[in-house]
Design a protein around this motif. Structure first.
Motif, PDB file in Angstrom:
ATOM      1  N   ASP A  49       0.547   4.985 -11.208  1.00  0.00           N
ATOM      2  CA  ASP A  49       1.240   4.091 -11.761  1.00  0.00           C
ATOM      3  C   ASP A  49       2.431   3.587 -11.151  1.00  0.00           C
ATOM      4  O   ASP A  49       3.317   4.204 -10.626  1.00  0.00           O
ATOM      5  N   THR A  50       2.440   2.027 -10.749  1.00  0.00           N
ATOM      6  CA  THR A  50       3.311   1.508 -10.199  1.00  0.00           C
ATOM      7  C   THR A  50       4.136   0.461 -10.931  1.00  0.00           C
ATOM      8  O   THR A  50       4.693  -0.589 -10.373  1.00  0.00           O
ATOM      9  N   THR A  51       4.123   0.415 -12.161  1.00  0.00           N
ATOM     10  CA  THR A  51       4.426  -0.548 -13.333  1.00  0.00           C
ATOM     11  C   THR A  51       5.944  -0.567 -13.120  1.00  0.00           C
ATOM     12  O   THR A  51       6.592  -1.367 -13.389  1.00  0.00           O
ATOM     13  N   ASP A  52       6.582   0.590 -12.686  1.00  0.00           N
ATOM     14  CA  ASP A  52       8.009   0.438 -12.515  1.00  0.00           C
ATOM     15  C   ASP A  52       8.319   0.682 -10.860  1.00  0.00           C
ATOM     16  O   ASP A  52       7.401   1.211  -9.992  1.00  0.00           O
ATOM     17  N   PRO A  53       9.561   0.311 -10.304  1.00  0.00           N
ATOM     18  CA  PRO A  53      10.065   0.416  -8.980  1.00  0.00           C
ATOM     19  C   PRO A  53       9.387   1.616  -8.256  1.00  0.00           C
ATOM     20  O   PRO A  53      10.046   2.837  -8.783  1.00  0.00           O
ATOM     21  N   VAL A  54       8.702   1.713  -7.034  1.00  0.00           N
ATOM     22  CA  VAL A  54       8.611   2.785  -6.332  1.00  0.00           C
ATOM     23  C   VAL A  54       8.904   2.411  -5.012  1.00  0.00           C
ATOM     24  O   VAL A  54       8.628   1.333  -4.279  1.00  0.00           O
ATOM     25  N   SER A  55       9.747   3.608  -4.270  1.00  0.00           N
ATOM     26  CA  SER A  55      10.362   3.023  -3.027  1.00  0.00           C
ATOM     27  C   SER A  55       8.996   3.144  -2.010  1.00  0.00           C
ATOM     28  O   SER A  55       7.815   3.991  -2.252  1.00  0.00           O
ATOM     29  N   SER A  56       9.350   2.816  -0.672  1.00  0.00           N
ATOM     30  CA  SER A  56       8.300   2.830   0.244  1.00  0.00           C
ATOM     31  C   SER A  56       8.213   4.224   0.808  1.00  0.00           C
ATOM     32  O   SER A  56       7.121   4.766   0.984  1.00  0.00           O
ATOM     33  N   ALA A  62       2.969   9.726  -1.643  1.00  0.00           N
ATOM     34  CA  ALA A  62       1.817   9.756  -2.607  1.00  0.00           C
ATOM     35  C   ALA A  62       0.736   9.454  -1.671  1.00  0.00           C
ATOM     36  O   ALA A  62      -0.258   9.976  -1.601  1.00  0.00           O
ATOM     37  N   ARG A  63       0.581   8.381  -0.629  1.00  0.00           N
ATOM     38  CA  ARG A  63      -0.481   8.227   0.044  1.00  0.00           C
ATOM     39  C   ARG A  63      -1.118   9.430   1.021  1.00  0.00           C
ATOM     40  O   ARG A  63      -2.157   9.983   0.954  1.00  0.00           O
ATOM     41  N   ASN A  64      -0.090  10.063   1.604  1.00  0.00           N
ATOM     42  CA  ASN A  64      -0.368  11.206   2.328  1.00  0.00           C
ATOM     43  C   ASN A  64      -0.897  12.520   1.360  1.00  0.00           C
ATOM     44  O   ASN A  64      -1.778  13.222   2.030  1.00  0.00           O
ATOM     45  N   SER A  94      -9.443  -2.227 -10.905  1.00  0.00           N
ATOM     46  CA  SER A  94      -8.867  -1.052  -9.721  1.00  0.00           C
ATOM     47  C   SER A  94      -9.639  -0.180  -9.855  1.00  0.00           C
ATOM     48  O   SER A  94      -9.516   0.708  -8.801  1.00  0.00           O
ATOM     49  N   PHE A  95     -10.782   0.061 -10.866  1.00  0.00           N
ATOM     50  CA  PHE A  95     -11.641   1.353 -10.813  1.00  0.00           C
ATOM     51  C   PHE A  95     -12.586   1.479  -9.408  1.00  0.00           C
ATOM     52  O   PHE A  95     -13.128   0.218  -9.242  1.00  0.00           O
ATOM     53  N   ALA A 130      -9.200   0.818  -1.461  1.00  0.00           N
ATOM     54  CA  ALA A 130      -9.014   1.149  -2.844  1.00  0.00           C
ATOM     55  C   ALA A 130      -7.685   1.510  -2.912  1.00  0.00           C
ATOM     56  O   ALA A 130      -6.733   1.102  -3.753  1.00  0.00           O
ATOM     57  N   LEU A 131      -7.272   2.545  -2.163  1.00  0.00           N
ATOM     58  CA  LEU A 131      -5.833   3.366  -2.358  1.00  0.00           C
ATOM     59  C   LEU A 131      -4.755   2.230  -1.747  1.00  0.00           C
ATOM     60  O   LEU A 131      -3.873   2.070  -2.652  1.00  0.00           O
ATOM     61  N   ASP A 132      -4.833   1.466  -0.908  1.00  0.00           N
ATOM     62  CA  ASP A 132      -4.060   0.659  -0.347  1.00  0.00           C
ATOM     63  C   ASP A 132      -3.680  -0.609  -1.203  1.00  0.00           C
ATOM     64  O   ASP A 132      -2.527  -0.876  -1.646  1.00  0.00           O
ATOM     65  N   GLY A 133      -4.978  -1.137  -2.036  1.00  0.00           N
ATOM     66  CA  GLY A 133      -4.705  -1.913  -3.029  1.00  0.00           C
ATOM     67  C   GLY A 133      -3.923  -1.511  -4.185  1.00  0.00           C
ATOM     68  O   GLY A 133      -3.080  -2.234  -4.941  1.00  0.00           O
ATOM     69  N   LEU A 134      -4.186  -0.252  -4.767  1.00  0.00           N
ATOM     70  CA  LEU A 134      -3.509   0.244  -5.739  1.00  0.00           C
ATOM     71  C   LEU A 134      -2.245   0.576  -5.678  1.00  0.00           C
ATOM     72  O   LEU A 134      -1.425   0.366  -6.565  1.00  0.00           O
ATOM     73  N   LEU A 135      -1.811   0.826  -4.442  1.00  0.00           N
ATOM     74  CA  LEU A 135      -0.454   1.287  -4.184  1.00  0.00           C
ATOM     75  C   LEU A 135       0.223  -0.105  -4.097  1.00  0.00           C
ATOM     76  O   LEU A 135       1.830  -0.095  -4.027  1.00  0.00           O
ATOM     77  N   ALA A 136      -0.184  -1.265  -3.683  1.00  0.00           N
ATOM     78  CA  ALA A 136       0.518  -2.474  -3.644  1.00  0.00           C
ATOM     79  C   ALA A 136       0.541  -3.315  -4.936  1.00  0.00           C
ATOM     80  O   ALA A 136       0.973  -4.319  -5.090  1.00  0.00           O
TER      81      ALA A 136
END
Length: 249
Positions: A49-56, A62-64, A94-95, A130-136
């Motif tokens: 869920d990146t609908t609200d601001p998420v810091s780098s 999250a990715r790690n 995104s699925f 897929a993960l990179d795309g979702l986080l962006a």
């Protein structure tokens, strides 16, 4: 010495025979999903869920953590991804869902280098993309977490069937905001139940472990949010819930 050599040779043949027998008994693998024909060994379903601001910093954390979960998952676990978005096309696009193939093979029954290359090309590369795309995915004006979660679970083949272990990972601030339910409108579990929405629950998390990677949202009514999700996940049948906060300070 001769008898010893014969025994050693027979033992080696026995080991090779066992490997060949085990390989021959395995179900065929689907070339698209990389899953065995008789189903995955388990499920790891990750909703971001990146609908609200998420810091780098939070994104990296999250990715790690997600990468560690995937690396630690048993072979042939079905790894599925999706995002939270008010846009149905974005959710559908995104699925991603693939089974994790073995990353190595015994030299007795296969080519370890070839297996490793296939693992990298067929699984690691598309999962990483897929993960990179979702986080962006950019922020949005609504956060339909409940709706996105239910839609996500129904898209995953075989998720609600069989005895394979299931784990759902939610990377989110848990602050639901949609036409159905919104913490910003003062909704809580009581209003959710009184509206009749609780009667529509699909019980789709029965015997499923839920892991929350929480993105702090200080402005949200945290006590109300926590109470709602505790009741909601329990009503949906979750077997266990753990929460880890992804802070950035």
């Amino acid at each position: 010495m001769g008898i010893g050599l014969i025994v050693a040779a027979l033992s080696a043949l026995g080991v090779i025979g066992w490997f060949l027998f085990a390989e021959a008994g395995k179900a065929p693998i689907d070339s698209t999903s990389l899953c065995p024909a008789d189903g995955p060994t388990g499920h790891l379903a990750i909703l971001l869920d990146t609908t609200d601001p998420v810091s780098s910093t939070q994104l990296r954390a999250a990715r790690n953590r997600i990468t560690d979960m995937i690396d630690g998952a048993p072979d042939f676990t079905r790894i599925s991804f999706a995002t939270v978005s008010p846009d149905g096309d974005i959710r559908a696009g995104s699925f991603t869902s693939l089974c994790k193939p073995p990353s190595d093979a015994s030299a007795l029954i296969g080519n370890p280098r070839l297996v490793a290359e296939r693992y990298e090309v067929s699984f690691v590369t598309p999962v990483r993309a897929a993960l990179d795309g979702l986080l962006a995915i950019p922020e949005a004006q609504a956060s339909p977490i409940l709706e996105a979660l239910q839609e996500f679970l129904t898209r995953i083949p075989d998720f609600g069937t069989g005895d394979a272990p299931r784990e759902v990972v939610l990377v989110t601030d848990l602050v639901q905001h949609s036409d159905v339910f919104s913490f910003y409108r003062g909704d809580d579990w009581a209003s959710f139940r009184n509206s009749g929405a609780a009667d529509r629950l699909a019980r789709s998390l029965t015997d499923t472990r839920v892991r929350i990677l929480r993105l702090p949202r200080p402005a949200a009514p945290q006590a109300v949010v926590d109470d709602f999700w505790r009741r909601y996940l329990d009503a949906q049948g979750a077997s266990a819930v753990t929460t880890t906060t992804l802070g950035d300070l």
